[in-house]
Design a protein around this motif. Structure first.
Motif, PDB file in Angstrom:
ATOM      1  N   MET A   1       0.828  -1.203   0.000  1.00  0.00           N
ATOM      2  CA  MET A   1       0.000   0.000   0.000  1.00  0.00           C
ATOM      3  C   MET A   1       0.868   1.262   0.000  1.00  0.00           C
ATOM      4  SD  MET A   1      -2.843   1.135   2.826  1.00  0.00           S
ATOM      5  CE  MET A   1      -3.792  -0.343   2.522  1.00  0.00           C
ATOM      6  N   SER A   2       2.018   1.201   0.726  1.00  0.00           N
ATOM      7  CA  SER A   2       2.829   2.400   0.885  1.00  0.00           C
ATOM      8  C   SER A   2       3.420   2.895  -0.421  1.00  0.00           C
ATOM      9  CB  SER A   2       3.959   2.129   1.875  1.00  0.00           C
ATOM     10  OG  SER A   2       4.770   1.066   1.412  1.00  0.00           O
ATOM     11  N   ALA A   3       3.597   1.973  -1.409  1.00  0.00           N
ATOM     12  CA  ALA A   3       4.214   2.359  -2.675  1.00  0.00           C
ATOM     13  C   ALA A   3       3.331   3.313  -3.465  1.00  0.00           C
ATOM     14  CB  ALA A   3       4.532   1.120  -3.501  1.00  0.00           C
ATOM     15  N   THR A   4       2.033   3.307  -3.185  1.00  0.00           N
ATOM     16  CA  THR A   4       1.098   4.134  -3.945  1.00  0.00           C
ATOM     17  C   THR A   4       0.869   5.500  -3.290  1.00  0.00           C
ATOM     18  OG1 THR A   4      -0.831   3.239  -2.781  1.00  0.00           O
ATOM     19  CG2 THR A   4      -0.075   2.051  -4.740  1.00  0.00           C
ATOM     20  N   LEU A   5       1.483   5.755  -2.159  1.00  0.00           N
ATOM     21  CA  LEU A   5       1.265   7.016  -1.469  1.00  0.00           C
ATOM     22  C   LEU A   5       1.969   8.161  -2.176  1.00  0.00           C
ATOM     23  CD1 LEU A   5       1.784   5.957   2.256  1.00  0.00           C
ATOM     24  CD2 LEU A   5      -0.389   6.458   1.126  1.00  0.00           C
ATOM     25  N   SER A   6       1.281   9.305  -2.220  1.00  0.00           N
ATOM     26  CA  SER A   6       1.935  10.496  -2.741  1.00  0.00           C
ATOM     27  C   SER A   6       2.918  11.015  -1.704  1.00  0.00           C
ATOM     28  CB  SER A   6       0.886  11.573  -3.042  1.00  0.00           C
ATOM     29  OG  SER A   6       0.295  12.038  -1.847  1.00  0.00           O
ATOM     30  N   TRP A 131      -5.048   1.460  18.010  1.00  0.00           N
ATOM     31  CA  TRP A 131      -5.793   1.330  16.751  1.00  0.00           C
ATOM     32  C   TRP A 131      -5.404   2.440  15.786  1.00  0.00           C
ATOM     33  CZ3 TRP A 131      -9.883   4.498  14.737  1.00  0.00           C
ATOM     34  CH2 TRP A 131     -10.536   3.947  13.625  1.00  0.00           C
ATOM     35  N   PHE A 132      -5.279   3.653  16.287  1.00  0.00           N
ATOM     36  CA  PHE A 132      -4.906   4.806  15.467  1.00  0.00           C
ATOM     37  C   PHE A 132      -3.503   4.626  14.898  1.00  0.00           C
ATOM     38  CE2 PHE A 132      -3.902   9.589  15.433  1.00  0.00           C
ATOM     39  CZ  PHE A 132      -4.513   9.772  14.202  1.00  0.00           C
ATOM     40  N   GLU A 133      -2.565   4.168  15.751  1.00  0.00           N
ATOM     41  CA  GLU A 133      -1.197   3.991  15.281  1.00  0.00           C
ATOM     42  C   GLU A 133      -1.079   2.837  14.302  1.00  0.00           C
ATOM     43  OE1 GLU A 133       3.344   3.957  16.974  1.00  0.00           O
ATOM     44  OE2 GLU A 133       1.770   3.133  18.266  1.00  0.00           O
ATOM     45  N   PHE A 134      -1.807   1.750  14.547  1.00  0.00           N
ATOM     46  CA  PHE A 134      -1.716   0.608  13.641  1.00  0.00           C
ATOM     47  C   PHE A 134      -2.212   0.968  12.242  1.00  0.00           C
ATOM     48  CE2 PHE A 134      -3.272  -3.223  11.570  1.00  0.00           C
ATOM     49  CZ  PHE A 134      -2.132  -4.013  11.633  1.00  0.00           C
ATOM     50  N   ARG A 135      -3.325   1.691  12.165  1.00  0.00           N
ATOM     51  CA  ARG A 135      -3.844   2.109  10.862  1.00  0.00           C
ATOM     52  C   ARG A 135      -2.836   2.979  10.134  1.00  0.00           C
ATOM     53  NH1 ARG A 135      -9.399   4.929  10.847  1.00  0.00           N
ATOM     54  NH2 ARG A 135      -8.984   4.760   8.642  1.00  0.00           N
ATOM     55  N   THR A 136      -2.198   3.885  10.883  1.00  0.00           N
ATOM     56  CA  THR A 136      -1.201   4.767  10.282  1.00  0.00           C
ATOM     57  C   THR A 136      -0.008   3.967   9.772  1.00  0.00           C
ATOM     58  OG1 THR A 136      -1.853   6.550  11.797  1.00  0.00           O
ATOM     59  CG2 THR A 136       0.274   6.775  10.681  1.00  0.00           C
ATOM     60  N   GLY A 137       0.488   3.038  10.601  1.00  0.00           N
ATOM     61  CA  GLY A 137       1.626   2.218  10.203  1.00  0.00           C
ATOM     62  C   GLY A 137       1.306   1.320   9.030  1.00  0.00           C
ATOM     63  N   LYS A 138       0.084   0.817   8.986  1.00  0.00           N
ATOM     64  CA  LYS A 138      -0.291  -0.058   7.875  1.00  0.00           C
ATOM     65  C   LYS A 138      -0.333   0.718   6.570  1.00  0.00           C
ATOM     66  CE  LYS A 138      -3.644  -3.370   6.243  1.00  0.00           C
ATOM     67  NZ  LYS A 138      -4.971  -3.995   6.422  1.00  0.00           N
ATOM     68  N   GLU A 139      -0.886   1.920   6.614  1.00  0.00           N
ATOM     69  CA  GLU A 139      -0.941   2.716   5.393  1.00  0.00           C
ATOM     70  C   GLU A 139       0.457   3.085   4.908  1.00  0.00           C
ATOM     71  OE1 GLU A 139      -3.083   6.731   3.542  1.00  0.00           O
ATOM     72  OE2 GLU A 139      -3.548   6.074   5.583  1.00  0.00           O
ATOM     73  N   LEU A 140       1.349   3.326   5.860  1.00  0.00           N
ATOM     74  CA  LEU A 140       2.732   3.640   5.499  1.00  0.00           C
ATOM     75  C   LEU A 140       3.498   2.399   5.048  1.00  0.00           C
ATOM     76  CD1 LEU A 140       4.029   6.133   8.225  1.00  0.00           C
ATOM     77  CD2 LEU A 140       4.111   6.480   5.747  1.00  0.00           C
ATOM     78  N   VAL A 207      -8.788  -6.615  11.298  1.00  0.00           N
ATOM     79  CA  VAL A 207     -10.088  -6.636  10.637  1.00  0.00           C
ATOM     80  C   VAL A 207     -10.665  -5.230  10.529  1.00  0.00           C
ATOM     81  CG1 VAL A 207     -12.465  -7.453  10.801  1.00  0.00           C
ATOM     82  CG2 VAL A 207     -10.573  -8.989  11.360  1.00  0.00           C
ATOM     83  N   LEU A 208     -10.546  -4.464  11.618  1.00  0.00           N
ATOM     84  CA  LEU A 208     -11.039  -3.088  11.590  1.00  0.00           C
ATOM     85  C   LEU A 208     -10.288  -2.256  10.566  1.00  0.00           C
ATOM     86  CD1 LEU A 208     -11.518  -2.259  15.374  1.00  0.00           C
ATOM     87  CD2 LEU A 208     -13.299  -2.471  13.646  1.00  0.00           C
ATOM     88  N   ALA A 209      -8.970  -2.451  10.507  1.00  0.00           N
ATOM     89  CA  ALA A 209      -8.157  -1.673   9.570  1.00  0.00           C
ATOM     90  C   ALA A 209      -8.527  -2.015   8.137  1.00  0.00           C
ATOM     91  CB  ALA A 209      -6.675  -1.936   9.822  1.00  0.00           C
ATOM     92  N   GLU A 210      -8.810  -3.294   7.878  1.00  0.00           N
ATOM     93  CA  GLU A 210      -9.166  -3.706   6.527  1.00  0.00           C
ATOM     94  C   GLU A 210     -10.527  -3.150   6.121  1.00  0.00           C
ATOM     95  OE1 GLU A 210      -7.644  -5.220   4.272  1.00  0.00           O
ATOM     96  OE2 GLU A 210      -5.883  -6.108   5.214  1.00  0.00           O
ATOM     97  N   SER A 211     -11.432  -3.062   7.097  1.00  0.00           N
ATOM     98  CA  SER A 211     -12.800  -2.681   6.775  1.00  0.00           C
ATOM     99  C   SER A 211     -13.010  -1.176   6.724  1.00  0.00           C
ATOM    100  CB  SER A 211     -13.768  -3.272   7.816  1.00  0.00           C
ATOM    101  OG  SER A 211     -13.487  -2.759   9.094  1.00  0.00           O
ATOM    102  N   THR A 212     -11.993  -0.416   7.140  1.00  0.00           N
ATOM    103  CA  THR A 212     -12.124   1.040   7.168  1.00  0.00           C
ATOM    104  C   THR A 212     -11.477   1.647   5.948  1.00  0.00           C
ATOM    105  OG1 THR A 212     -12.004   0.959   9.569  1.00  0.00           O
ATOM    106  CG2 THR A 212     -11.694   3.107   8.527  1.00  0.00           C
ATOM    107  N   PRO A 213     -12.149   2.541   5.204  1.00  0.00           N
ATOM    108  CA  PRO A 213     -11.562   3.140   4.023  1.00  0.00           C
ATOM    109  C   PRO A 213     -10.291   3.908   4.351  1.00  0.00           C
ATOM    110  CG  PRO A 213     -13.926   3.602   4.165  1.00  0.00           C
ATOM    111  CD  PRO A 213     -13.527   2.987   5.468  1.00  0.00           C
TER     112      PRO A 213
END
Length: 218
Positions: A1-6, A131-140, A207-213
């Motif tokens: 996912m991180s490769a597509t980040l601007s 939860w907030f940090e995990f979502r951030t780390g996953k997107e990165l 699961v929450l991270a996957e289900s959240t846009p």
């Protein structure tokens, strides 16, 4: 996912990581002071272990802060994750020793209303922050940030376990419950340390991270 980040989005996420670790450090310094003080006064191995975990949280967050102050944070992923895993093992060793002393009758845990209060507060704060940090780390795509989030998840488990042990001791005088809670803390720390060392950063929030846009506009 991180490769597509601007680049703009990546910078925004980097700033968010720095905010998260800054808050984590501030909260856990306060938590460590209260928990270790209350644990020492009550001879509570579980509370002292909880306070030491807060110190490890501070060190872990500081490692992340250091990593994301580098020009190329991704380059420092592996050593940062390894440092976090070693911190887990150190915590487990200390807690096991103190719990063994308590079970052997060399020290007996007393009631601690202050310990109950800080454990209950952390049971509210830590899951939300993790939860907030995990979502951030996953997107990165950052394993170190996700590993640090697992530190916060462990802190949530610790909060619940310590709270139960303290309540059982306070309500029924079951001093052994404190030691059992401490050993559970140690077992969780060993497991998380092994997983971090291997680079396995799956989270209970997956699961929450996957289900959240994706927050592409945040």
């Amino acid at each position: 996912m991180s490769a597509t980040l601007s680049q703009a989005r990546r910078r925004r996420l980097h700033r968010r990581v720095r905010f998260i670790v800054g808050f984590t450090i501030a909260y856990n310094v306060l938590e460590a002071i209260i928990a270790v003080t209350a644990g020492t006064l009550a001879s509570s191995a579980a509370l002292i272990g909880f306070g030491l975990d807060s110190i490890i949280e501070v060190l872990s967050a500081a490692a992340i802060a250091w990593q994301f102050s580098r020009r190329d944070p991704e380059r420092w992923e592996k050593p940062t994750v390894r440092a976090i895993s070693i911190a887990f093992f150190a915590l487990a060793l200390y807690v096991i020793i103190n719990a063994a002393l308590a079970l052997g009758g060399l020290q007996e845990a007393e009631r601690s209303p202050l310990g109950i209060a800080i454990a209950a507060l952390s049971l509210i704060v830590m899951p939300a922050l993790a939860w907030f940090e995990f979502r951030t780390g996953k997107e990165l795509g950052s394993k170190s940030v996700q590993a640090d989030a697992k530190q916060l998840v462990l802190c949530s488990y610790l909060s619940g376990t310590v709270l139960i042990g303290l309540l059982l001791n306070s309500l029924f005088g079951w001093g052994w419950a404190d030691s059992v809670a401490a050993l559970i803390v140690a077992a969780l720390a060993v497991r998380e340390g092994i997983e971090a060392w291997r680079g396995d950063v799956e989270s209970p929030f997956e699961v929450l991270a996957e289900s959240t846009p994706t927050e592409s506009q945040v």
